[in-house]
Design a protein around this motif. Structure first.
Motif, PDB file in Angstrom:
ATOM      1  N   MET A   1       0.733  -1.252  -0.052  1.00 17.93           N
ATOM      2  CA  MET A   1      -0.111   0.066  -0.060  1.00 17.93           C
ATOM      3  C   MET A   1       1.093   1.206  -0.012  1.00 17.93           C
ATOM      4  O   MET A   1       1.935   1.351   0.919  1.00 17.93           O
ATOM      5  N   SER A   2       0.723   2.086  -0.882  1.00 19.65           N
ATOM      6  CA  SER A   2       1.396   3.301  -1.024  1.00 19.65           C
ATOM      7  C   SER A   2       0.948   4.315   0.202  1.00 19.65           C
ATOM      8  O   SER A   2      -0.011   4.445   0.658  1.00 19.65           O
ATOM      9  N   TRP A   3       1.739   5.470   0.535  1.00 18.75           N
ATOM     10  CA  TRP A   3       1.362   6.474   1.356  1.00 18.75           C
ATOM     11  C   TRP A   3       0.286   6.952   1.079  1.00 18.75           C
ATOM     12  O   TRP A   3      -0.717   7.211   2.101  1.00 18.75           O
ATOM     13  N   GLN A   4      -0.107   7.389  -0.178  1.00 17.60           N
ATOM     14  CA  GLN A   4      -1.212   8.129  -0.480  1.00 17.60           C
ATOM     15  C   GLN A   4      -2.400   7.178  -0.308  1.00 17.60           C
ATOM     16  O   GLN A   4      -3.658   7.789   0.166  1.00 17.60           O
ATOM     17  N   GLN A   5      -2.402   6.012  -0.571  1.00 16.29           N
ATOM     18  CA  GLN A   5      -3.261   4.752  -0.246  1.00 16.29           C
ATOM     19  C   GLN A   5      -3.837   4.979   1.187  1.00 16.29           C
ATOM     20  O   GLN A   5      -4.819   4.755   1.710  1.00 16.29           O
ATOM     21  N   PHE A   6      -2.702   4.782   2.029  1.00  9.15           N
ATOM     22  CA  PHE A   6      -2.823   4.687   3.530  1.00  9.15           C
ATOM     23  C   PHE A   6      -3.464   5.909   3.949  1.00  9.15           C
ATOM     24  O   PHE A   6      -4.270   5.882   4.849  1.00  9.15           O
ATOM     25  N   LYS A   7      -2.945   7.077   3.530  1.00  8.23           N
ATOM     26  CA  LYS A   7      -3.346   8.548   4.017  1.00  8.23           C
ATOM     27  C   LYS A   7      -4.884   8.608   3.813  1.00  8.23           C
ATOM     28  O   LYS A   7      -5.701   9.002   4.691  1.00  8.23           O
ATOM     29  N   GLN A   8      -5.366   8.328   2.628  1.00  9.37           N
ATOM     30  CA  GLN A   8      -6.923   8.131   2.204  1.00  9.37           C
ATOM     31  C   GLN A   8      -7.443   7.228   2.974  1.00  9.37           C
ATOM     32  O   GLN A   8      -8.676   7.787   3.333  1.00  9.37           O
TER      33      GLN A   8
END
Length: 401
Positions: A1-8
């Motif tokens: 999971m990318s940072w942007q996916q985790f963040k969202q």
């Protein structure tokens, strides 16, 4: 999971209430085991009221209630104080992550009056019962204290009356219709959202740093801060509000939050039981009329105000000014109770026994009784839900005929 996916997925999107409330139950268990006290907030708010009075020359430390809950020190030197500061910080960080901070003023003076009066009634009732929706309910029942069951039942009844009361025409705010020629543009500002997210991370890191530095010299105070941050994140991201659990039950028939609370207490009870067996002393309060009367007042007050202790805390950090007034009402109501405590206590509280279910039924028996009562509560909630929607369905059919 990318940072942007985790963040969202985890920092911006709201969390599901059921796993979040269960997580709160587990977190409160470790909080009890490591600090020796339970997750509670109104006791500390009552101390704030007493210390404000001291600034004006009132010797509140001589009142019986403040001798009971200890007025010494400051929020920075008390476990409850540091935990609550952590909660406010966690709520603010979580709200900033999701760009959910906006100054929102009450829509009418009636709402302000509701906030103050309802908050005061809830604060008074909570401290009369020696706990709010946390210490006398969510964390009180897993402590195996009979008074928490009295409080829970009375709160449910009080919230029913509160729900009916707030449906009166007095509390209906007129809606002003405005003619428009086109849809309004979206108000989300990506650049502002990014700035607020970064600010939320600074708040979060700052609170963690404060807690860790404090823990190096005063472990329990530091841990209280860290746990508070965790509690704050959970209640804001999952929008955990005990008021909605009771109010929605009576008005809309929705039971998701009520069920989540049952599951959270069930998860917490076995952990508390384990700590008690290891020698950590459970927090047991008087199972007297104070728990019943306090629960009735608390249930009525939180619905009138529109939020309980956890609810007003995260909403206040989101910029909803209405809940600033609820918080003020809580402090005022709990302080008034402290003033009158010596008059109430002998007949309503202190002459009654502190009943620990683990002592009454034995360790395993008390644990079993607690789970049986939780299961019975769950069945009642499910039964009410089915009855509510069956009745609504019948009413809809009659209207169409």
């Amino acid at each position: 999971m990318s940072w942007q996916q985790f963040k969202q997925s985890w920092l911006i999107t709201f969390w599901s209430p059921v796993p979040a409330v269960i997580a709160a139950g587990i977190l409160s268990t470790y909080y009890f085991g490591l600090t020796g006290t339970f997750w509670a907030v109104t006791g500390e708010f009552t101390r704030w009221g007493g210390q404000i009075l001291q600034l004006f020359g009132v010797h509140a430390e001589e009142w019986g209630y403040y001798k009971l809950i200890h007025l010494e020190g400051t929020p920075l030197t008390r476990i409850d104080g540091m935990m609550i500061l952590g909660m406010f910080g966690g709520c603010l960080a979580a709200a900033l992550w999701a760009n959910n901070v906006k100054l929102r003023m009450p829509r009418s003076r009636v709402r302000i009056l509701q906030a103050i009066v309802g908050g005061a009634i809830a604060g008074f009732g909570a401290r009369l019962a020696m706990g709010c929706n946390l210490a006398a309910f969510f964390t009180g029942i897993p402590q195996f204290s009979l008074h928490a069951w009295f409080f829970a039942l009375a709160t449910a009844i009080g919230s029913w009356f509160g729900a009916r009361f707030t449906l009166l025409p007095l509390f209906r705010i007129p809606v002003k219709m405005q003619k428009v020629s086109a849809a309004s543009p979206l108000t989300q500002n990506p650049a502002r959202a990014r700035r607020r997210f970064r600010l939320g991370m600074l708040v979060f890191i700052g609170m963690l740093g404060w807690g860790l530095l404090t823990a190096m010299n005063q472990p329990k105070l530091g841990l209280a801060m860290l746990f508070g941050v965790g509690f704050g994140l959970l209640i804001e991201r999952a929008q955990i509000c005990f008021t909605s659990a009771f109010r929605d039950l009576w008005i809309t028939g929705r039971t998701q939050m009520a069920k989540a609370i049952i599951f959270g207490m069930a998860a917490s009870a076995i952990g508390i039981f384990s700590y008690v067996q290891l020698g950590v002393e459970a927090k047991i309060m008087w199972a007297g009329p104070n728990a019943v009367i306090g629960g009735l007042l608390f249930g009525f007050g939180i619905v009138l105000a529109g939020g309980c202790e956890t609810g007003w805390m995260y909403r206040a950090m989101e910029g909803q000014v209405h809940y600033w007034w609820v918080g003020l009402g809580n402090v005022l109501g709990s302080t008034v109770l402290a003033f009158f405590w010596d008059d109430f206590a002998p007949s309503l509280a202190t002459r009654w026994d502190k009943i620990n279910l683990l002592d009454t039924f034995g360790p395993l028996g008390g644990l079993l009784v607690t789970y049986l009562l939780l299961f019975a509560a769950l069945l009642l909630i499910i039964g009410w839900e089915k009855r509510f929607f069956r009745r609504v369905g019948l009413a809809t059919v009659k209207e169409t005929l």
